[in-house]
Write a protein that holds these residues in place. Structure first.
Motif, short mmCIF file in Angstrom:
data_model
loop_
_atom_site.label_atom_id
_atom_site.label_comp_id
_atom_site.label_asym_id
_atom_site.label_seq_id
_atom_site.Cartn_x
_atom_site.Cartn_y
_atom_site.Cartn_z
N VAL A 144 0.86 -1.18 0.00
CA VAL A 144 0.00 0.00 0.00
C VAL A 144 0.89 1.23 0.00
O VAL A 144 1.71 1.40 0.91
CB VAL A 144 -0.94 0.01 1.22
N ASP A 145 0.76 2.04 -1.05
CA ASP A 145 1.61 3.23 -1.20
C ASP A 145 3.08 2.89 -1.00
O ASP A 145 3.84 3.65 -0.35
CB ASP A 145 1.18 4.32 -0.23
N GLY A 146 3.49 1.76 -1.54
CA GLY A 146 4.89 1.35 -1.49
C GLY A 146 5.31 0.66 -0.21
O GLY A 146 6.44 0.17 -0.11
N LEU A 147 4.41 0.57 0.78
CA LEU A 147 4.74 -0.10 2.04
C LEU A 147 4.34 -1.57 1.95
O LEU A 147 3.22 -1.90 1.57
CB LEU A 147 4.02 0.56 3.21
N SER A 148 5.25 -2.45 2.31
CA SER A 148 5.00 -3.89 2.25
C SER A 148 3.95 -4.29 3.28
O SER A 148 4.11 -4.03 4.48
CB SER A 148 6.29 -4.65 2.51
N VAL A 149 2.88 -4.95 2.83
CA VAL A 149 1.84 -5.40 3.75
C VAL A 149 2.33 -6.54 4.65
O VAL A 149 2.06 -6.53 5.86
CB VAL A 149 0.57 -5.80 2.97
N PRO A 150 3.06 -7.56 4.14
CA PRO A 150 3.59 -8.58 5.05
C PRO A 150 4.47 -7.98 6.16
O PRO A 150 4.41 -8.43 7.31
CB PRO A 150 4.39 -9.50 4.13
N GLU A 151 5.26 -6.96 5.82
CA GLU A 151 6.09 -6.31 6.85
C GLU A 151 5.22 -5.57 7.86
O GLU A 151 5.51 -5.55 9.06
CB GLU A 151 7.08 -5.35 6.19
N MET A 152 4.13 -4.97 7.37
CA MET A 152 3.18 -4.28 8.24
C MET A 152 2.58 -5.24 9.26
O MET A 152 2.50 -4.96 10.46
CB MET A 152 2.04 -3.72 7.37
N ARG A 175 -9.76 -5.15 11.58
CA ARG A 175 -9.37 -3.74 11.60
C ARG A 175 -8.24 -3.47 10.61
O ARG A 175 -7.38 -2.63 10.85
CB ARG A 175 -8.90 -3.36 13.02
N PHE A 176 -8.27 -4.17 9.47
CA PHE A 176 -7.14 -4.09 8.55
C PHE A 176 -6.99 -2.71 7.92
O PHE A 176 -5.88 -2.21 7.73
CB PHE A 176 -7.26 -5.15 7.45
N ARG A 177 -8.09 -2.09 7.59
CA ARG A 177 -7.98 -0.74 7.00
C ARG A 177 -7.39 0.23 8.01
O ARG A 177 -6.61 1.12 7.65
CB ARG A 177 -9.34 -0.25 6.52
N GLU A 178 -7.74 0.07 9.27
CA GLU A 178 -7.15 0.89 10.33
C GLU A 178 -5.65 0.67 10.40
O GLU A 178 -4.88 1.62 10.60
CB GLU A 178 -7.81 0.57 11.67
N LEU A 179 -5.23 -0.59 10.26
CA LEU A 179 -3.81 -0.91 10.27
C LEU A 179 -3.08 -0.19 9.14
O LEU A 179 -2.01 0.41 9.35
CB LEU A 179 -3.61 -2.42 10.13
N VAL A 180 -3.67 -0.21 7.96
CA VAL A 180 -3.04 0.45 6.80
C VAL A 180 -2.93 1.94 7.04
O VAL A 180 -1.86 2.55 6.84
CB VAL A 180 -3.85 0.16 5.53
N MET A 181 -4.01 2.56 7.49
CA MET A 181 -3.99 4.01 7.68
C MET A 181 -3.07 4.43 8.82
O MET A 181 -2.49 5.51 8.79
CB MET A 181 -5.42 4.52 7.89
N LEU A 182 -2.93 3.57 9.83
CA LEU A 182 -1.97 3.84 10.89
C LEU A 182 -0.56 3.92 10.32
O LEU A 182 0.22 4.83 10.66
CB LEU A 182 -2.03 2.75 11.96
N ASN A 183 -0.21 3.00 9.44
CA ASN A 183 1.12 2.98 8.86
C ASN A 183 1.33 4.10 7.85
O ASN A 183 2.46 4.40 7.49
CB ASN A 183 1.39 1.63 8.20
N VAL A 192 -2.90 0.71 -4.10
CA VAL A 192 -2.90 -0.60 -3.46
C VAL A 192 -2.49 -1.64 -4.50
O VAL A 192 -3.15 -1.80 -5.52
CB VAL A 192 -4.30 -0.95 -2.90
N ARG A 193 -1.38 -2.30 -4.23
CA ARG A 193 -0.88 -3.30 -5.19
C ARG A 193 -1.38 -4.67 -4.77
O ARG A 193 -1.15 -5.12 -3.64
CB ARG A 193 0.65 -3.26 -5.24
N ILE A 194 -2.07 -5.33 -5.70
CA ILE A 194 -2.62 -6.66 -5.41
C ILE A 194 -2.04 -7.66 -6.40
O ILE A 194 -1.62 -7.30 -7.51
CB ILE A 194 -4.16 -6.67 -5.47
N GLN A 195 -2.03 -8.92 -5.98
CA GLN A 195 -1.42 -9.97 -6.80
C GLN A 195 -2.35 -11.18 -6.82
O GLN A 195 -2.83 -11.63 -5.78
CB GLN A 195 -0.06 -10.36 -6.22
#
Length: 448
Positions: A144-152, A175-183, A192-195
């Motif tokens: 998300v915006d260049g931040l690795s989700v597994p690392e998050m 609360r995953f969206r909250e996690l993303v916005m926190l980071n 958002v990059r999806i695979q």
């Protein structure tokens, strides 16, 4: 100060929801980055600690005080001027693991209520979502915006409130969206990059899950030979009407199928309201029961009037029975063998339900010890920290199960099953049958 009150007092708990079905939302994350000074952050830390100790009725008995104090010192040492949302939250959150209770600790900062949540599943440290579209296939959220989700996820999972990785992971899923916005320090994601499973990647601006994914029925009924299997993933109060219909229809069908054994699968049940779980117990017993035998409660301005002689801040310890009278006449009440299936993720009201079944010998408990304690905390309170707006929580009550047994363990199964969370129902029933052959049939073991 602890006061003991006789059980004949008109008690406080009848006027409170002991098992809240949902938590109050946290303070909204600011859309613009916020920066705080060390003085402001230290003030918030002190406010959190003072409020928690003055709210929880048995804080000193609930945590390892020495380890907690050592961690507080480390958090204080890490405070500095110019800290932003994400850095400050992750530093404060280091206290969550020491609290070891999902009913207590630092919340993930909430998002604007107008924003939709993202319905994700986390597996092996990766987040997956089923997107709405032509193929509706499951996709991995890679970045998300260049931040690795597994690392998050790897960074956050150890410091989310809760007693186990399974419970903390479930909180992150919800609360995953909250996690993303926190980071993103409160900002909304732009890319958002999806695979997909074949490795194909694409970038989207918004996650729009399949509608059905968020509306999946949290309970089901199936049959395997003469055994009925009832999967119940929640006792949340907002599904009460739907659950009431499900229970009534299910037991009518169980009767028509002439099932002689019932397995209630609570392995993924995170709790809810006792009014909802009572609907199920109504079909399992005709005898009255109480889910708790005693309570330790913190006195507040809201409840002091119902406890003669108590002052705000006092801790009241008293015997307490919350008697429930099942309907005397009920069509299709089940009279066969009852097995309640539990696991590490069974939590809150699902734990209280399980201890009630066990203590009143309504059925046998199978599976693995719950990570949450058999004597649960309840009546969760919330408090916004004055500078950051971070929200923290703590319970007002510590409950004692109906047997009166006070231990620090989870619910201990009558029939232990290793790796129960990964086993199929067929495998579980094979283990139960093996146990019954060695120890006698469930009814004879219970001597009902």
């Amino acid at each position: 100060m602890i006061k003991l009150f006789a059980p004949l007092i008109s008690l406080i708990l009848l006027v409170f929801a002991l098992f809240p079905a949902a938590c109050a939302s946290s303070a909204d994350v600011e859309t613009n980055k916020t920066v705080w000074s060390r003085v402001e952050l230290e003030s918030d830390l002190d406010a959190w600690l003072d409020w928690t100790r003055s709210t929880h009725p048995a804080f000193e008995q609930s945590v390892d005080v020495d380890a907690f104090e050592r961690q507080i010192k480390q958090v204080r040492a890490g405070l500095h001027d110019g800290m932003e949302t994400s850095e400050a939250w992750y530093l404060f959150a280091r206290l969550n693991p020491l609290l070891n209770d999902a009913h207590m600790g630092l919340e993930l900062p909430a998002i604007d209520s107008d924003l939709d949540s993202w319905d994700v599943e986390i597996e092996n440290g990766r987040a997956y979502v089923q997107l709405a579209g032509a193929d509706e296939k499951r996709q991995e959220i890679v970045a998300v915006d260049g931040l690795s989700v597994p690392e998050m996820i790897a960074r956050t999972l150890p410091v989310v409130r809760g007693e186990s990785d399974a419970l903390r992971q479930r909180i992150l899923e919800l609360r995953f969206r909250e996690l993303v916005m926190l980071n993103l320090d409160g900002g909304s994601p732009l890319e958002v990059r999806i695979q997909s499973a074949d490795g194909t990647e694409r970038v989207v601006s918004e996650i729009k899950p399949v509608a059905a994914a968020s509306e999946a029925t949290p309970f089901s009924l199936s049959f395997l030979n003469s055994t009925a299997i009832m999967r119940i993933d929640t006792f949340e109060k907002d599904i009460d009407a739907e659950f009431a219909s499900f229970v009534e229809e299910s037991f009518a069908r169980i009767a028509s199928e002439k099932a002689t054994r019932l397995v209630v699968d609570l392995r993924d049940n995170g709790g809810g309201a006792h009014e909802v779980s009572d609907r199920l117990l109504n079909y399992l017993t005709s005898e009255r029961y109480t889910p708790i035998s005693a309570v330790r409660a913190r006195v507040t301005e809201a409840n002091r009037g119902q406890i003669p002689g108590a002052e705000p801040g006092d801790v009241v310890a008293m015997p307490y029975a919350q008697w429930v009278e099942p309907e005397s006449r009920l069509d299709h009440r089940f009279g066969g063998d009852v097995i309640i299936l539990i696991g590490p993720a069974t939590y809150s009201q699902a734990i209280v339900f399980s201890t009630t079944v066990q203590d009143y010998q309504i059925g046998l408990i199978a599976g693995a010890e719950t990570v949450g304690k058999a004597n649960q905390t309840a009546q969760v309170q919330h408090f916004d920290l004055p500078n950051t707006g971070f929200q923290v929580r703590a319970p007002l009550y510590v409950l004692t199960r109906s047997s009166g047994e006070e231990t620090g363990t989870g619910v201990l199964p009558d029939i232990p099953i290793s790796n129960v969370e990964d086993r199929t129902i067929a495998q579980i029933l094979e283990t139960v049958d093996q146990w019954a052959a060695e120890n006698g049939q469930p009814d004879s073991a219970l001597q009902r």
